[in-house]
Design a protein around this motif. Structure first.
Motif, short mmCIF file in Angstrom:
data_model
loop_
_atom_site.label_atom_id
_atom_site.label_comp_id
_atom_site.label_asym_id
_atom_site.label_seq_id
_atom_site.Cartn_x
_atom_site.Cartn_y
_atom_site.Cartn_z
N UNK A 25 0.83 -1.42 0.15
CA UNK A 25 -0.07 0.13 0.15
C UNK A 25 0.81 1.09 0.01
N UNK A 26 2.17 1.18 0.32
CA UNK A 26 2.92 2.30 0.38
C UNK A 26 3.26 3.08 -1.09
N UNK A 27 3.17 1.97 -2.02
CA UNK A 27 3.03 2.66 -3.39
C UNK A 27 1.97 3.23 -3.87
N UNK A 28 0.84 3.54 -2.87
CA UNK A 28 -0.34 4.11 -3.54
C UNK A 28 -1.23 3.18 -4.26
N UNK A 29 -1.07 1.80 -4.05
CA UNK A 29 -1.62 0.85 -4.56
C UNK A 29 -3.08 0.73 -3.91
N UNK A 30 -3.99 -0.22 -4.65
CA UNK A 30 -5.19 -0.58 -4.15
C UNK A 30 -4.94 -2.17 -3.76
N UNK A 31 -5.10 -2.22 -2.34
CA UNK A 31 -4.78 -3.51 -1.96
C UNK A 31 -5.84 -4.37 -1.13
N UNK A 32 -6.09 -5.44 -1.32
CA UNK A 32 -7.03 -6.35 -0.52
C UNK A 32 -6.33 -7.65 0.08
N UNK A 147 -18.26 -17.18 -2.75
CA UNK A 147 -18.73 -16.76 -4.01
C UNK A 147 -18.33 -15.72 -4.76
N UNK A 148 -17.25 -14.94 -3.93
CA UNK A 148 -16.81 -13.80 -4.30
C UNK A 148 -15.72 -14.01 -5.25
N UNK A 149 -15.48 -13.00 -6.24
CA UNK A 149 -14.20 -12.90 -7.26
C UNK A 149 -13.72 -11.73 -7.33
N UNK A 150 -12.19 -11.86 -7.41
CA UNK A 150 -11.28 -10.58 -7.12
C UNK A 150 -10.25 -10.90 -8.52
N UNK A 151 -9.97 -9.69 -8.91
CA UNK A 151 -8.64 -9.65 -9.74
C UNK A 151 -7.70 -8.81 -9.29
N UNK A 152 -6.49 -9.08 -9.66
CA UNK A 152 -5.20 -8.10 -9.42
C UNK A 152 -4.06 -8.54 -10.41
N UNK A 153 -3.27 -7.50 -10.66
CA UNK A 153 -2.01 -7.46 -11.20
C UNK A 153 -1.13 -8.40 -10.54
N UNK A 154 -1.16 -8.22 -9.16
CA UNK A 154 -0.12 -8.84 -8.45
C UNK A 154 -0.88 -9.67 -7.21
N UNK A 155 -0.46 -10.98 -7.06
CA UNK A 155 -1.06 -11.73 -5.90
C UNK A 155 0.42 -12.01 -5.18
N UNK A 156 0.18 -12.07 -3.85
CA UNK A 156 1.29 -12.31 -2.88
C UNK A 156 0.71 -13.46 -1.98
N UNK A 310 6.27 -2.29 -4.88
CA UNK A 310 5.03 -1.59 -4.89
C UNK A 310 5.31 -0.10 -5.72
N UNK A 311 6.72 0.43 -5.50
CA UNK A 311 6.98 1.68 -5.81
C UNK A 311 7.42 1.60 -7.32
N UNK A 312 7.42 0.46 -8.04
CA UNK A 312 7.97 0.47 -9.25
C UNK A 312 6.85 0.75 -10.36
N UNK A 313 7.13 1.08 -11.61
CA UNK A 313 6.40 1.36 -12.54
C UNK A 313 6.96 1.00 -13.86
N UNK A 314 6.21 0.17 -14.76
CA UNK A 314 4.77 -0.34 -14.36
C UNK A 314 5.01 -1.21 -13.25
N UNK A 315 3.74 -1.57 -12.80
CA UNK A 315 3.60 -2.39 -11.26
C UNK A 315 3.73 -3.83 -11.85
N UNK A 316 4.29 -4.56 -10.97
CA UNK A 316 4.50 -6.04 -11.06
C UNK A 316 5.07 -6.68 -12.45
#
Length: 388
Positions: A25-32, A147-156, A310-316
């Protein structure tokens, strides 16, 4: 149900997962953060030793507990009681390095509370269990048990030794079953600890007491499985009598116990740490014997490196994740094999090994420069990849 999108998703709601989510989250990313019980609190009385450099990482993440929940560690005393070698007693003190303490022993409940407070406005907590993980069109798709569905560029994956994320990424691991089990507990004493942790090396494994506050210590007692199970089966009074005998009354009498737990000791080292758009950390990537108290400290160094992702661009990006893997895999392999070797040496009933270990401790006791160099190396690990 509609699919919700994030920049990054962390699977695992323990201290490792919370710290990883804060780092991202320190990179300003939306994190779940996904976990069946993401707000659970650890058992009463359990503690974690956090060394000074890793305390600075928690401070940077805004998750360093208040002073009331921490006991400073001003010294480490190692006593050799294993067969075949000379009985040796070596004291390492923080003032030899011109610092007031090596680190702090922190109540797990206070640590988790501080992590939750820091995450409250920066991380979305999702109370569900991961059921499926697949990659499509450059993004990870997560299916949850509600039943929920999530998506992300990065999974940790920070979901522990039996990581579902690691399995989904088809990352193999090396496992070492030492035939040892740890009895852990929080104890009250009528003597003093002088803020010195004591680690007694004996044939079944180390017997370690760590300062945990005024007239309080945390116990981690490793024994071979059968003996450890016998200790675990004792009632509190009989257990305290056994602890007093093993402690040789260094802390006076043990007057109360809480938070007892019996945990098998298993070493684990992942063959790699990343896949396209994914990584693993914490005990999903490495688990070591409690000897030397490096487990959670390694995880926090994972999280410090994760900040750079997190601070890299583009992300992941693939090259960013590979740089993370190169930095972290080298250090975790080094610590895994060093602690593995040390743990095996402690409980091996081999006179030659006992003699070598005892002589080595005697040399550290006699040679101040050698002792200080070892402490410096433990306090200042290898440089982290792009640490902020």
């Amino acid at each position: 149900m509609n699919q919700r999108s994030f920049d990054a998703i962390v699977v695992g709601g323990g201290p490792a997962g919370l710290a990883a989510a804060l780092a991202l989250s320190r990179g300003g990313k939306g994190v779940a953060l996904v976990d069946p019980v993401p707000t659970s609190r650890p058992p009463t009385g359990r503690t974690t030793a956090v060394m000074r450099p890793q305390a600075e990482i928690l401070e940077r993440l805004g998750a360093w507990p208040a002073d009331a929940g921490k006991a400073p560690l001003r010294g480490l005393r190692i006593i050799n009681r294993t067969p075949g070698g000379p009985e040796t007693d070596v004291l390492f003190t923080a003032d030899e390095l011109d610092i007031d303490c090596f680190g702090w022993n922190v109540r797990n409940s206070d640590l988790v509370d501080a992590l939750h407070a820091a995450a409250a406005d920066r991380v979305e907590l999702v109370a569900a269990r991961l059921e499926g993980l697949r990659r499509s069109e450059g993004r990870w798709r997560l299916e949850l048990d509600d039943g929920g569905r999530l998506s992300a560029s990065l999974v940790a994956g920070a979901d522990g030794k039996n990581s579902r994320v690691r399995d989904a990424l088809r990352i193999g691991v090396r496992r070492h079953d030492y035939g040892q089990t740890a009895n852990a507990a929080h104890l009250r004493i009528d003597g003093h600890h002088d803020n010195v942790s004591v680690e007694v090396h004996k044939s079944g494994g180390p017997f370690t007491t760590v300062p945990a506050g005024p007239r309080q210590v945390s116990l981690v007692w490793l024994e071979r499985d059968a003996r450890a199970q016998q200790l675990a089966a004792l009632d509190n009074r009989a257990f305290l009598e056994e602890v007093e005998h093993a402690d040789e009354r260094r802390h006076g009498r043990f007057t109360a116990v809480e938070g007892r737990a019996c945990v098998p000791i298993v070493g684990l080292l992942a063959h790699r740490l990343t896949a396209p758009g994914a990584l693993i950390l914490g005990e999903a990537a490495h688990a070591v014997s409690p000897l030397g108290a490096q487990g959670f400290n390694l995880t926090l160094r994972d999280c410090a490196a994760l900040e750079s992702v997190a601070l890299s661009a583009p992300f992941a990006r693939a090259d960013v994740l590979k740089a993370y893997e190169r930095a972290r895999l080298g250090e975790t392999r080094l610590y895994f094999w060093f602690i593995d070797m040390l743990n095996r040496a402690v409980f091996r009933a081999d006179p030659a090994v006992g003699l070598a270990r005892g002589l080595g401790l005697q040399a550290m006791h006699a040679l101040a420069p050698v002792r200080r160099d070892l402490m410096q190396r433990l306090m200042q690990p290898q440089p982290l990849f792009g640490a902020a």
